[in-house]
Enzyme design. Sequence first.
Site: not given
Ligand code: S3P
Length: 435
Positions: A168, A319
């Site tokens: 993210q 996840d």
């Molecule tokens: C996601 C990245 C992950 C994941 C989330 C979705 C994404 O989070 O846990 O459910 O779509 O980029 P983080 O990037 O905070 O680890």
Amino acid sequence: MKKQTIRPAKFLAGGVSLPGDKSISHRYAMLAALAEGASELRHFSAAADCHSTLACLSALGAKIKIEKDAVRITGKGPRGLKESRRALDAENSGTTMRLLAGILAGQEFTSKLTGDASLQKRPMKRVVVPLREMGADIRARDDNFAPLEIRGRRLRAIDYQMPVASAQVKSAVLLAGLFADGVTSVTEPARTRDHTELALEEFGAAVERNGRTVRVHPLAGTNGGKLVARALDVPGDLSSAIFFIAAASLLAESNILIHNVGLNPTRTAILDVVAGMGASIHMVSLQSSHGEVVGELAVKGASLKGGVIEGGQIPLVIDELPMLAALAPFTEEGIEIRDAAELRVKESDRIAALAENLRRMGAKVEERPDGLRVEGRKAGKLRGAEIDPRGDHRIAMAFAVAALAAEGPTVIRDADCVVVSFPTFFQELDRLAER
Ligand code: S3P
């Protein structure tokens, strides 16, 4: 809130259809809103999270039409978004808030981004810091939490070394990089999912990759400054499939076929982990689809050994860890999860939620700051219990699966929370379970 009772099952049989991938749906929707013209996103996720993204994009002026299994989004180009009169509500969706923050940082207007009680507790400093470095003016509650106020502007390109392995954060910086004055680069400490990089390429942005570094070129200067509208198919969500893979593995006579599932190599580490523990999983009919990999998975019942998951594996299975932990009491050696403090800042504190609910079912658990150790079969059979998922969809689904192989019925409180990623989860599970 609705309670759901799960009774033990003999085995799982049949074909499973999944909602469209949540991560990919968010990204396609955001880029379609920045593109010029009408995009068609087929098999767009039914998850509430992705519909939060659509509602935010609509408030920002994108034209959105939701059809049965497709979403049509008409964008007016990278400078076509408009200031929203009300605060943008990401509800339960961290991806909506963090990725949109990147886009909004580069707009020449001010936005407010808020979310539900769970999202307002999740750390946002991790995106605020690099976006400020790029020149955006961002205010956050206690400098870390939503609501965020983002005063966007033309941004500076940066070379960002991410302190946390987060797709993210990487995505927020890359999306902001579309509106920067030069080439922006992001280097991640460990590999994370690469859907943003693939989606940017699909929509016509210039992206280069070298090891754990990604560089994105600003739109001004690429392709006449535009993204191109696209017709794209979203693959099924492997992070939703994991609940069926686990359920089928647990029950010896099971035999299921999971259709049209995304098998991007930055997401499939979980298949290697469970196959390494003895699960019977076969990939059938692999093909490529807009840079992503799609296929079918055949899964049969198996005896699972258990083991340790740690280090660089963690961001790639982040996840799926709730399901893995809830499988542990059915394994020979139990399961230990290390280096996963990130689990404490997901939709709930997943380490605490797992430990508490596993204990309610009679499992032996040692909770640690960065993970947990759950004893295997020798510690005794799980019994049905009342589960409190703490409003977290993945906790609810993980315990619904464990309940299939426990003694006696299990009640999942507040079971509606599964709408966040998989609205038809309980119906699908019930359809496949033989009792
Ligand atoms: C996601 C990245 C992950 C994941 C989330 C979705 C994404 O989070 O846990 O459910 O779509 O980029 P983080 O990037 O905070 O680890």
